[in-house]
Design a protein around this motif. Structure first.
Motif, PDB file in Angstrom:
ATOM      1  N   ASP A 154     -22.216  30.613  31.955  1.00 28.60           N
ATOM      2  CA  ASP A 154     -22.599  31.368  30.767  1.00 28.60           C
ATOM      3  C   ASP A 154     -24.055  31.177  30.369  1.00 28.60           C
ATOM      4  O   ASP A 154     -24.436  31.507  29.240  1.00 28.60           O
ATOM      5  CB  ASP A 154     -21.663  31.020  29.610  1.00 28.60           C
ATOM      6  CG  ASP A 154     -20.268  31.597  29.823  1.00 28.60           C
ATOM      7  OD1 ASP A 154     -20.174  32.695  30.393  1.00 28.60           O
ATOM      8  OD2 ASP A 154     -19.285  30.951  29.425  1.00 28.60           O
ATOM      9  N   GLY A 265     -23.321  28.584  19.919  1.00 31.85           N
ATOM     10  CA  GLY A 265     -22.279  29.104  20.796  1.00 31.85           C
ATOM     11  C   GLY A 265     -21.774  28.163  21.868  1.00 31.85           C
ATOM     12  O   GLY A 265     -20.889  28.545  22.636  1.00 31.85           O
ATOM     13  N   PRO A 267     -19.613  26.051  23.850  1.00 32.34           N
ATOM     14  CA  PRO A 267     -18.183  25.759  23.712  1.00 32.34           C
ATOM     15  C   PRO A 267     -17.822  24.316  24.022  1.00 32.34           C
ATOM     16  O   PRO A 267     -16.683  23.900  23.763  1.00 32.34           O
ATOM     17  CB  PRO A 267     -17.541  26.703  24.730  1.00 32.34           C
ATOM     18  CG  PRO A 267     -18.585  26.831  25.796  1.00 32.34           C
ATOM     19  CD  PRO A 267     -19.909  26.799  25.088  1.00 32.34           C
ATOM     20  N   PRO A 292     -20.094  33.849  21.793  1.00 33.92           N
ATOM     21  CA  PRO A 292     -19.080  33.325  22.708  1.00 33.92           C
ATOM     22  C   PRO A 292     -19.597  32.460  23.851  1.00 33.92           C
ATOM     23  O   PRO A 292     -18.810  32.076  24.727  1.00 33.92           O
ATOM     24  CB  PRO A 292     -18.449  34.606  23.263  1.00 33.92           C
ATOM     25  CG  PRO A 292     -19.575  35.589  23.276  1.00 33.92           C
ATOM     26  CD  PRO A 292     -20.394  35.264  22.056  1.00 33.92           C
ATOM     27  N   ARG A 293     -20.883  32.155  23.886  1.00 30.09           N
ATOM     28  CA  ARG A 293     -21.421  31.339  24.978  1.00 30.09           C
ATOM     29  C   ARG A 293     -22.599  30.546  24.457  1.00 30.09           C
ATOM     30  O   ARG A 293     -23.113  30.812  23.361  1.00 30.09           O
ATOM     31  CB  ARG A 293     -21.870  32.224  26.137  1.00 30.09           C
ATOM     32  CG  ARG A 293     -23.093  33.099  25.813  1.00 30.09           C
ATOM     33  CD  ARG A 293     -23.565  33.873  27.024  1.00 30.09           C
ATOM     34  NE  ARG A 293     -24.768  34.660  26.783  1.00 30.09           N
ATOM     35  CZ  ARG A 293     -26.012  34.248  27.026  1.00 30.09           C
ATOM     36  NH1 ARG A 293     -26.218  33.011  27.475  1.00 30.09           N
ATOM     37  NH2 ARG A 293     -27.050  35.043  26.813  1.00 30.09           N
TER      38      ARG A 293
END
Length: 334
Positions: A154, A265, A267, A292-293
């Protein structure tokens, strides 16, 4: 003519031969042939010798460590590259530069670099195999690109891959010696102090979670990241340019989290909602918290061409999702 640079004769495709000069006496046969050919690594030559593809004065040569005999004729048969285990897949690529020796691509976020358990295909390697096709001479006896560095799935941005064994060897050495220029752009929570500095802290596997990396004082590998804040939105978020002096797994992500400024972002290393998020208006705050990343982009890449010696330098602007966060922070986003 020296032992390091004998003159091979390529009598036919897939065949190399060289007469050992006096100064080559005592040199390992695999090293002598690798130096003579110039385009194959010693490990590749060693494997070919062990597989029965070499001869000395017409007699089979099967011991790669055998001492070279001056005046002897050494011949190495180089079989055609076998099809690569990963299969070619027509995945779109953003090619920044390409010639007979290497290719530079702008990798999108979400694309895995190399096939592995959990990602057997659909990777950058599969895409490169399809893109290069029959123009890929091969590395290590396979028609495959030479991956000399990686980006996390990512993480977006610039990557270089070798198309030939000679380029692969030279680029690998350049990356190992840090003889190149690489810079990343990151959106980090908070405002680092000082605004420019260096994080030098060893990195190793997290003692409680083997899937994560961490700053590990005992047993970690030395790691150094230089950073400079390029822009800041109060004390909430900073756009940070990072340069690696070492190349550890997740290095930028681990080091910035270690000094209290995890990436937007992320994770893995952003474990809770950062206090700095409260300093933002609702729209940009919600967008950054939902990103999301990890907001990390390999923005610049510079190195010497492994064959011509030409200085090459490339730049890549942040991708659309990253740029949209910056626009929101500026108050220009939707």
């Amino acid at each position: 003519m020296s032992a390091a640079t004998p003159s091979p004769s390529f009598a036919e495709p897939g065949r190399a031969e060289a007469v050992a000069p006096p100064e080559a006496a005592g040199t390992r046969a695999d090293r002598f042939l690798a130096d003579a050919i110039g385009s194959l690594s010693r490990s590749r030559v060693k494997a070919l010798i062990e597989a029965g593809h070499a001869s000395r004065d017409g007699a089979p040569l099967t011991d790669p460590s055998e001492a070279v005999r001056p005046g002897s004729l050494y011949v190495l048969a180089i079989p055609p590259a076998a099809p690569a285990t990963p299969q070619a897949q027509p995945i779109p690529l953003s090619v920044v530069f390409e010639d007979a020796d290497l290719i530079v691509v702008d990798k999108p976020a979400g694309l895995v670099v190399h096939p592995a358990p959990g990602n057997p295909d659909g990777t950058l390697v599969n895409a490169l195999l399809a893109h290069a096709g029959e123009d890929l001479p091969g590395i290590g006896g396979e028609k495959r690109p030479g991956i000399v560095h990686r980006l996390d799935k990512d993480t977006s941005g610039l990557m270089v891959a070798a198309k030939t064994e000679r380029a692969h060897r030279a680029l690998s050495e350049a990356f190992a010696n840090r003889d190149l220029d690489r810079a990343y752009l990151a959106l980090a929570w908070g405002l680092p102090a000082p605004l420019a500095g260096e994080v030098s802290a060893p990195i190793g596997r997290h003692p409680g979670d083997r899937k994560r990396m961490a700053v590990v004082e005992r047993g970690g590998k030395p790691a150094t990241t230089r950073y400079a804040v390029e822009r800041a939105w109060g004390g909430a978020v900073a756009l940070v340019r990072c340069r690696l002096l070492t190349g550890r797994t997740h290095q930028i992500r681990v080091h910035l989290a270690h000094i209290g400024h995890p990436l937007v972002g992320d994770p893995v290393y952003l474990r809770r909602t950062p206090a700095a998020a409260r300093l933002l208006p609702p729209a940009p705050r919600d967008a950054l918290l939902a990103f999301p990343r990890q907001a990390l982009h390999a923005a610049t890449l510079g190195f010497r061409h492994p064959v011509t010696g030409e200085s090459l330098a490339f730049e890549s602007p942040p991708p659309a999702d990253f740029a949209a966060l910056v626009a929101l922070l500026d108050g220009n986003g939707q």
